[in-house]
Motif scaffolding. Structure first.
Motif, PDB file in Angstrom:
ATOM      1  N   LEU A  42       3.927 -28.074   4.234  1.00 26.41           N
ATOM      2  CA  LEU A  42       4.341 -29.104   3.285  1.00 26.41           C
ATOM      3  C   LEU A  42       4.201 -30.468   3.954  1.00 26.41           C
ATOM      4  CD1 LEU A  42       5.612 -29.832   0.513  1.00 26.41           C
ATOM      5  CD2 LEU A  42       7.829 -29.692   1.649  1.00 26.41           C
ATOM      6  N   ILE A  43       3.272 -31.267   3.432  1.00 27.94           N
ATOM      7  CA  ILE A  43       3.010 -32.574   4.035  1.00 27.94           C
ATOM      8  C   ILE A  43       3.607 -33.720   3.225  1.00 27.94           C
ATOM      9  CG2 ILE A  43       0.770 -33.006   2.971  1.00 27.94           C
ATOM     10  CD1 ILE A  43      -0.019 -33.822   5.982  1.00 27.94           C
ATOM     11  N   TYR A  44       3.904 -33.458   1.939  1.00 28.57           N
ATOM     12  CA  TYR A  44       4.425 -34.510   1.070  1.00 28.57           C
ATOM     13  C   TYR A  44       5.362 -33.879   0.055  1.00 28.57           C
ATOM     14  CZ  TYR A  44       4.434 -38.162  -2.531  1.00 28.57           C
ATOM     15  OH  TYR A  44       4.807 -39.098  -3.453  1.00 28.57           O
ATOM     16  N   GLU A  45       6.509 -34.532  -0.148  1.00 31.07           N
ATOM     17  CA  GLU A  45       7.484 -34.055  -1.125  1.00 31.07           C
ATOM     18  C   GLU A  45       8.108 -35.274  -1.801  1.00 31.07           C
ATOM     19  OE1 GLU A  45      10.627 -30.707  -0.609  1.00 31.07           O
ATOM     20  OE2 GLU A  45      11.566 -32.545   0.127  1.00 31.07           O
ATOM     21  N   LYS A  46       8.148 -35.242  -3.132  1.00 31.74           N
ATOM     22  CA  LYS A  46       8.762 -36.341  -3.879  1.00 31.74           C
ATOM     23  C   LYS A  46       9.518 -35.753  -5.058  1.00 31.74           C
ATOM     24  CE  LYS A  46       7.656 -40.494  -6.510  1.00 31.74           C
ATOM     25  NZ  LYS A  46       6.561 -41.320  -7.026  1.00 31.74           N
ATOM     26  N   LYS A  47      10.804 -36.098  -5.144  1.00 33.37           N
ATOM     27  CA  LYS A  47      11.642 -35.676  -6.269  1.00 33.37           C
ATOM     28  C   LYS A  47      12.263 -36.920  -6.869  1.00 33.37           C
ATOM     29  CE  LYS A  47      13.887 -31.792  -6.076  1.00 33.37           C
ATOM     30  NZ  LYS A  47      14.872 -30.768  -5.751  1.00 33.37           N
ATOM     31  N   PHE A  48      12.072 -37.082  -8.171  1.00 31.32           N
ATOM     32  CA  PHE A  48      12.671 -38.203  -8.884  1.00 31.32           C
ATOM     33  C   PHE A  48      13.061 -37.703 -10.264  1.00 31.32           C
ATOM     34  CE2 PHE A  48      12.648 -42.076 -11.462  1.00 31.32           C
ATOM     35  CZ  PHE A  48      13.450 -42.894 -10.676  1.00 31.32           C
ATOM     36  N   GLY A  49      14.352 -37.633 -10.519  1.00 30.91           N
ATOM     37  CA  GLY A  49      14.820 -37.082 -11.790  1.00 30.91           C
ATOM     38  C   GLY A  49      14.397 -35.626 -11.910  1.00 30.91           C
ATOM     39  N   GLN A  71      -3.370 -28.390  -1.713  1.00 31.38           N
ATOM     40  CA  GLN A  71      -2.726 -27.871  -2.924  1.00 31.38           C
ATOM     41  C   GLN A  71      -1.686 -28.876  -3.404  1.00 31.38           C
ATOM     42  OE1 GLN A  71       0.114 -24.471  -2.897  1.00 31.38           O
ATOM     43  NE2 GLN A  71      -1.420 -23.551  -4.236  1.00 31.38           N
ATOM     44  N   LEU A  72      -1.836 -29.301  -4.661  1.00 31.00           N
ATOM     45  CA  LEU A  72      -0.926 -30.234  -5.302  1.00 31.00           C
ATOM     46  C   LEU A  72      -0.122 -29.469  -6.342  1.00 31.00           C
ATOM     47  CD1 LEU A  72       0.037 -33.167  -5.957  1.00 31.00           C
ATOM     48  CD2 LEU A  72      -1.894 -33.287  -7.542  1.00 31.00           C
ATOM     49  N   VAL A  73       1.210 -29.560  -6.263  1.00 32.00           N
ATOM     50  CA  VAL A  73       2.099 -28.869  -7.205  1.00 32.00           C
ATOM     51  C   VAL A  73       2.969 -29.915  -7.891  1.00 32.00           C
ATOM     52  CG1 VAL A  73       3.927 -27.161  -7.471  1.00 32.00           C
ATOM     53  CG2 VAL A  73       2.150 -26.822  -5.734  1.00 32.00           C
ATOM     54  N   HIS A  74       2.932 -29.926  -9.225  1.00 31.91           N
ATOM     55  CA  HIS A  74       3.797 -30.807 -10.025  1.00 31.91           C
ATOM     56  C   HIS A  74       4.712 -29.936 -10.868  1.00 31.91           C
ATOM     57  CE1 HIS A  74       2.256 -34.932  -9.618  1.00 31.91           C
ATOM     58  NE2 HIS A  74       1.101 -34.356  -9.371  1.00 31.91           N
ATOM     59  N   LYS A  75       6.007 -30.290 -10.907  1.00 27.08           N
ATOM     60  CA  LYS A  75       6.983 -29.602 -11.750  1.00 27.08           C
ATOM     61  C   LYS A  75       7.726 -30.641 -12.565  1.00 27.08           C
ATOM     62  CE  LYS A  75       7.950 -25.942  -8.412  1.00 27.08           C
ATOM     63  NZ  LYS A  75       9.023 -25.270  -7.658  1.00 27.08           N
ATOM     64  N   ASN A  76       7.938 -30.342 -13.848  1.00 28.65           N
ATOM     65  CA  ASN A  76       8.660 -31.251 -14.722  1.00 28.65           C
ATOM     66  C   ASN A  76       9.062 -30.493 -15.967  1.00 28.65           C
ATOM     67  OD1 ASN A  76       9.560 -33.440 -16.321  1.00 28.65           O
ATOM     68  ND2 ASN A  76       8.138 -34.814 -15.274  1.00 28.65           N
ATOM     69  N   SER A  77      10.186 -30.861 -16.564  1.00 32.88           N
ATOM     70  CA  SER A  77      10.591 -30.224 -17.821  1.00 32.88           C
ATOM     71  C   SER A  77       9.818 -30.826 -18.988  1.00 32.88           C
ATOM     72  CB  SER A  77      12.099 -30.369 -18.040  1.00 32.88           C
ATOM     73  OG  SER A  77      12.470 -31.721 -18.013  1.00 32.88           O
ATOM     74  N   ASP A  78       9.213 -31.988 -18.783  1.00 29.55           N
ATOM     75  CA  ASP A  78       8.381 -32.627 -19.803  1.00 29.55           C
ATOM     76  C   ASP A  78       6.907 -32.342 -19.505  1.00 29.55           C
ATOM     77  OD1 ASP A  78      10.676 -33.738 -20.952  1.00 29.55           O
ATOM     78  OD2 ASP A  78      10.599 -35.454 -19.588  1.00 29.55           O
ATOM     79  N   LYS A 162       7.011 -39.618   8.908  1.00 28.51           N
ATOM     80  CA  LYS A 162       7.039 -39.175  10.302  1.00 28.51           C
ATOM     81  C   LYS A 162       7.860 -37.888  10.418  1.00 28.51           C
ATOM     82  CE  LYS A 162       7.570 -40.983  14.867  1.00 28.51           C
ATOM     83  NZ  LYS A 162       7.182 -42.206  15.517  1.00 28.51           N
ATOM     84  N   GLU A 163       8.997 -37.859   9.711  1.00 31.62           N
ATOM     85  CA  GLU A 163       9.867 -36.682   9.694  1.00 31.62           C
ATOM     86  C   GLU A 163      10.229 -36.371   8.255  1.00 31.62           C
ATOM     87  OE1 GLU A 163      13.124 -37.909  12.172  1.00 31.62           O
ATOM     88  OE2 GLU A 163      12.060 -37.325  13.992  1.00 31.62           O
ATOM     89  N   LEU A 164      10.290 -35.099   7.932  1.00 30.64           N
ATOM     90  CA  LEU A 164      10.589 -34.670   6.565  1.00 30.64           C
ATOM     91  C   LEU A 164      11.611 -33.543   6.593  1.00 30.64           C
ATOM     92  CD1 LEU A 164       9.931 -34.606   3.479  1.00 30.64           C
ATOM     93  CD2 LEU A 164       8.088 -33.029   4.034  1.00 30.64           C
ATOM     94  N   GLN A 165      12.733 -33.773   5.929  1.00 34.99           N
ATOM     95  CA  GLN A 165      13.706 -32.702   5.709  1.00 34.99           C
ATOM     96  C   GLN A 165      13.489 -32.242   4.275  1.00 34.99           C
ATOM     97  OE1 GLN A 165      15.936 -31.111   7.817  1.00 34.99           O
ATOM     98  NE2 GLN A 165      16.128 -29.765   6.061  1.00 34.99           N
ATOM     99  N   SER A 166      12.797 -31.148   4.107  1.00 35.27           N
ATOM    100  CA  SER A 166      12.378 -30.677   2.795  1.00 35.27           C
ATOM    101  C   SER A 166      13.538 -30.077   2.019  1.00 35.27           C
ATOM    102  CB  SER A 166      11.275 -29.634   2.941  1.00 35.27           C
ATOM    103  OG  SER A 166      11.013 -29.025   1.704  1.00 35.27           O
ATOM    104  N   GLU A 167      13.691 -30.547   0.772  1.00 29.30           N
ATOM    105  CA  GLU A 167      14.674 -29.947  -0.130  1.00 29.30           C
ATOM    106  C   GLU A 167      14.143 -28.627  -0.666  1.00 29.30           C
ATOM    107  OE1 GLU A 167      16.273 -32.586  -3.142  1.00 29.30           O
ATOM    108  OE2 GLU A 167      15.892 -34.302  -1.848  1.00 29.30           O
ATOM    109  N   LEU A 168      12.833 -28.558  -0.877  1.00 25.67           N
ATOM    110  CA  LEU A 168      12.212 -27.350  -1.414  1.00 25.67           C
ATOM    111  C   LEU A 168      12.296 -26.187  -0.431  1.00 25.67           C
ATOM    112  CD1 LEU A 168      10.378 -25.953  -3.593  1.00 25.67           C
ATOM    113  CD2 LEU A 168       8.444 -26.763  -2.233  1.00 25.67           C
ATOM    114  N   LEU A 169      11.892 -26.420   0.797  1.00 21.80           N
ATOM    115  CA  LEU A 169      11.833 -25.353   1.805  1.00 21.80           C
ATOM    116  C   LEU A 169      13.072 -25.285   2.688  1.00 21.80           C
ATOM    117  CD1 LEU A 169       8.139 -25.886   2.934  1.00 21.80           C
ATOM    118  CD2 LEU A 169       9.006 -24.277   1.226  1.00 21.80           C
TER     119      LEU A 169
END
Length: 188
Positions: A42-49, A71-78, A162-169
């Protein structure tokens, strides 16, 4: 006293410059050829709403050719917007030393796959990119600070932390050092 100081500094810096151990999801050698693929990172993680975006990378060696798997993964209820790639798609990596590494997508058009999962819409786009020889060595010594993907209809920038604390993983990683740590895993 100098000897103790030297030993302390040596032991302190060795783990920081050591390459990571290679772990493979795929490792095949047969009469057709060979393929090694590292585990996804996991190199990039973004959560907004209720919108979530993730970028995973892995490295492959396909019969002696190093390949970056994206691999790009998008999740949304809309509605989840589709990003498409084609033979003109490029991936750019900006390094901390100021250099730009360009990677090419050799395949035909792909807009990923769409599915519904737990009351959410999920779109997954997978692509492979080829390394160009002129900047391959730069990836081994300089951290990546940003990634730009020129999709079919638009360009998207991803800031690499530089550092990522992943919510997903639920794990800690250092995405900027991904190529420094793992590029050696797909070299011949």
């Amino acid at each position: 006293m100098r000897f103790l100081l030297f030993c302390f500094l040596f032991l302190y810096f060795i783990p920081s410059i050591a390459q990571k151990k290679c772990e493979y999801d795929v490792e095949v050698n047969d009469s057709i050829g060979s393929l090694k693929t590292t585990k996804e990172f996991l190199i990039y993680e973004k959560k907004f709403g209720n919108n979530e975006s993730y970028v995973f990378l892995s490295l492959s060696n396909d019969n002696g050719t190093p390949v970056l798997n994206f691999q790009l993964v998008h999740k949304n209820s809309d509605f989840v917007k589709a990003y498409c790639i084609d033979a003109k798609t490029k991936l750019y990596l900006q390094l901390e030393n100021g250099k730009i590494v360009t990677m090419l997508h050799p395949n035909v058009e792909n807009c990923g796959s769409f599915m519904r999962n737990d009351e959410r819409n999920v779109r997954i786009l997978t692509a492979n990119f080829l390394f160009l020889k002129n900047h391959y060595e730069d990836l081994k010594i300089s951290p990546v600070v940003s990634m730009r993907v020129k999709y079919t209809t638009e360009t998207v920038d991803y800031i690499i932390r530089k550092e990522l604390q992943s919510e997903l993983l639920n794990q800690f990683s250092r995405p900027q050092n991904y190529f420094i740590d793992y590029l050696h895993c797909v070299e011949n």
